[in-house]
Write an enzyme that holds these catalytic residues in place. Sequence first.
Site, PDB file in Angstrom:
ATOM      1  N   ASN A  35      85.787 -43.140 -33.540  1.00  0.00           N
ATOM      2  CA  ASN A  35      85.813 -42.159 -34.627  1.00  0.00           C
ATOM      3  C   ASN A  35      86.542 -40.897 -34.173  1.00  0.00           C
ATOM      4  O   ASN A  35      87.078 -40.830 -33.057  1.00  0.00           O
ATOM      5  CB  ASN A  35      84.389 -41.843 -35.106  1.00  0.00           C
ATOM      6  CG  ASN A  35      83.515 -41.243 -34.003  1.00  0.00           C
ATOM      7  OD1 ASN A  35      84.011 -40.760 -32.987  1.00  0.00           O
ATOM      8  ND2 ASN A  35      82.212 -41.278 -34.205  1.00  0.00           N
ATOM      9  N   ASP A 224      79.470 -52.063 -40.721  1.00  0.00           N
ATOM     10  CA  ASP A 224      79.262 -50.810 -39.994  1.00  0.00           C
ATOM     11  C   ASP A 224      80.148 -49.702 -40.552  1.00  0.00           C
ATOM     12  O   ASP A 224      79.731 -48.541 -40.608  1.00  0.00           O
ATOM     13  CB  ASP A 224      79.544 -51.018 -38.504  1.00  0.00           C
ATOM     14  CG  ASP A 224      79.322 -49.754 -37.692  1.00  0.00           C
ATOM     15  OD1 ASP A 224      78.163 -49.349 -37.528  1.00  0.00           O
ATOM     16  OD2 ASP A 224      80.324 -49.151 -37.245  1.00  0.00           O
TER      17      ASP A 224
END
Length: 349
Positions: A35, A224
């Site tokens: 991320n 996810d």
Amino acid sequence: SLMLRQGSSLVLRKGVEEACLQEKAEQIMRPDDANVAGNVHGGTVLKMIEEAGAIISTRHCNSQNGERCVAALARVERTDFLSPMCIGEVAHVSGEITYTSKHSVEVQVNVMSENILTGIKKLTNKATLWYVPLSLKNVDKVLEVPPVVYSRQEQEEEGRKRYEAQKLERMETKWRNGDIIQPVMNPEPNTVSYSQSSLIHLVGPSDCTLHGFVHGGVTMKLMDEVAGIVAARHCKTNIVTASVDAINFHDKIRKGCVITISGRMTFTSNKSMEIEVLVDADPVVDNSQKRYRAASAFFTYVSLSQEGKPLPVPQLVPETEDEKKRFEEGKGRYLQMKAKRQGQAEPQA
């Protein structure tokens, strides 16, 4: 993905012949695995875990002469993300078959992260996966699994208990997952509708095995991603996967299907968020089959500051009776797991 090493070995333990295949792999974590804060996505780790499980279980199920098969993922037991993994670290994935029933294989997978500059290694994940062998001639036909030899009788008895427990829970989950997440216009902040999210994906050849159905790891990675979007929308901070409750794969997803992965928040504690994720498959090229529920799971996320410290989570505001019921069910799961962790942390007398 970059696989630096793969191998298998026949292990002999304590003088007892034990047909125990093992799988090991290494992969360096790159920016597209993480991320914006540099933490590796939980879905990336789940995909690596599933790849290791699929290799070892398929290899074992083809270890004897007979009809050739491929191992399909049926369930992933609860797995906790014990330590974050970052860009530039190397993931070491190892898997081992721990139990076989007549038609299923239990695989336990461990993931270690290694900082290759300092040599420090940390355990990041421990997961248990269940696979079933499907015939290459007919993927709707489940074949028998070659048995393994256990070094202790207790291993087989404990494995049988785990098998019966997961089989029962899979059946219960399949029946209670009939609802569909519907969009709501102009939702209020901190409500279920405000953060709920969906992702629509056309299943292509790169998502599938050579036999035309989706890798379990691909499905888990998409699940996810959606859960992460729900969590980020709710708290508007950096978020990471803390744990995944059991993921149940109810039916295969074939190439050419359009899948809808939907996520909604079900419960919040002071520092965590539980998100239910549902996967529905629509076989658009096959008019004979209707849309069906393919997989389901609960993901738990935590909110982090820029320094990586846990932050308080805005409390969810359930509005409808169904949302209030799901909130109480999520609270029950949270308290049950909290009590279990506290029990494990207590020193043994």
